[in-house]
Design an enzyme around this catalytic site. Structure first.
Site: not given
Length: 398
Positions: A96, A98, A133, A262, A281
């Site tokens: 996935q 972001h 993140e 990642h 994804r």
């Protein structure tokens, strides 16, 4: 205000039946997989304030200046800008990435214009925010992170010596730039279904056969074999061989900016992110995969990834990242109490031992797996007891 939080556990299929239960002192194995313990005000699974029973997102919306502080409320509106989790992966998560905040805003608007419900399985964007993140390992933790240097990938493919992957090797030899990686990735993801399945099966078998004899890439091939066995026929097993494999020791961390392809593979960690649930994804999942949208947000730059370690500032151990929405740190509390100046809204989580928070006339004792919200109206805290406690807050200058 200082209040213990009541938090939601997400029962995703890849979750562990032991890690979160053991952290909280509950019987293990748990009846269902426990994947993520959410601590924050995200509307999909907000925490509740044990002092009032009110959800944290409702409390913040009703009194943003008091709970967030005027500066944070002016910057982010009436919402907590970060989300804290404990993540426990027994099997690999999906490949996935972001989006950036600009990509998220445009994608959310497009999904809204298409009339897609927020919980529609094929929706790409569930909010307007980006999702940088950081994950700090509590146990040994394995992850795939970003595209590996092409020379190393070619050495791995040469060692694997699989005729079906010769075309990938040739393409990378001809063009090892980010554009070349983009073309290889696109070709793999958009090949006919039968070709993808056959390539995945051959790659899985080759990884299983070669893992025990490889001196340099034994772990990469071991994980290739395991991923392929868990997701038979998924070409994501080939994509995994293009990515950096990272092993984190407890206390080491990994930071993931927008566009980084990642997958978390196995282990337990404390994770903090901008408050978003936008995930695009690329495989290793039964969920929605939108290849074209993933290609739009991916960064194909190669990376030499190293674990991130905390910087000691007095008694505090801080993980520095470029993210402005969050900062993660921890204190190792011993017999000597620790005085802490509060800087805006904070969430505190005990990982080991028992730690008490004292401030604003309140005292709260926390055991492992328990957390507390500390509002911006609290100026000072005193930590006592013995154990490791994590601190989540908005990033501080310097």
């Amino acid at each position: 205000m200082i209040s213990e939080l009541s938090n939601v556990i997400q029962p995703y299929a890849w979750g562990s039946r032991h890690a979160l239960a053991q952290l909280r002192g509950e019987p293990a194995p748990s009846p269902t997989p426990e994947a993520e313990l959410w601590m924050g005000a995200h509307p999909l699974a907000p925490s509740r304030l044990c002092t009032t029973g009110q959800s944290l997102n409702e409390a913040v919306a009703s009194a943003p200046s008091e709970l967030l502080g005027r500066e944070v409320a002016a910057t982010y509106g009436a919402q907590l800008p970060f989300l804290l989790k404990v993540l426990a992966a027994a099997t690999p998560l999906s490949l996935q990435a972001h989006p950036s905040i600009e990509q998220a805003e445009a994608g959310f608007a497009a999904d809204e214009a298409a009339g897609l419900a927020l919980d529609a399985p094929h929706r790409n964007y569930r909010d307007r925010n980006h999702k940088p993140e950081l994950l700090c390992a509590l146990s040994e933790f394995w992850a795939l992170c970003g595209f590996r240097e092409v020379s190393a990938t070619l050495a791995l493919l040469d060692e694997l010596s699989l005729p079906e992957l010769a075309q990938v090797s040739r393409a990378l030899v001809e063009d090892g730039s980010s554009m070349g990686l983009s073309r290889v990735f696109s070709a793999l993801m958009m090949a006919p279904a039968g070709e993808r399945e056959a390539l995945a099966q051959a790659t899985t078998a080759a990884c299983a056969a070669k893992a025990g004899s490889s001196a340099r890439f034994a772990e990469e091939l071991r994980w290739g074999a395991r991923i392929g066995a868990l997701y038979p026929g998924d070409v994501g097993v080939v994509v995994a061989l293009l990515l950096n494999l990272l092993r984190l020791a407890p206390g080491e961390a990994i930071y993931l900016p927008a566009g980084n392809l990642h997958a978390y593979l196995e282990g337990t960690g404390v994770e903090i992110m901008a408050s978003s649930d936008n995930v695009l994804r690329g495989g290793l999942t039964p969920k929605h995969v939108n290849v074209q949208e993933l290609l739009r947000v991916l960064d194909f730059s190669t990376l030499n990834v190293q674990p991130l370690r905390a910087v000691e500032v007095g008694r505090e151990h801080i993980y520095r990242t470029p993210a402005r929405e969050f900062q993660l740190s921890y204190f190792q509390v011993t017999d000597a109490p620790v005085a802490v100046t509060v800087g805006g809204p904070e969430i505190w989580l005990v990982a080991t031992g028992h730690v008490a928070l004292e401030g604003a006339g309140a005292r709260l004792e926390l055991r492992p797996g328990k957390s507390a919200f500390v509002s911006a109206s609290v100026t000072d805290l005193r930590l006592s007891g013995s154990g490791r406690i994590f601190r989540a807050r908005v990033a501080q200058p310097g």
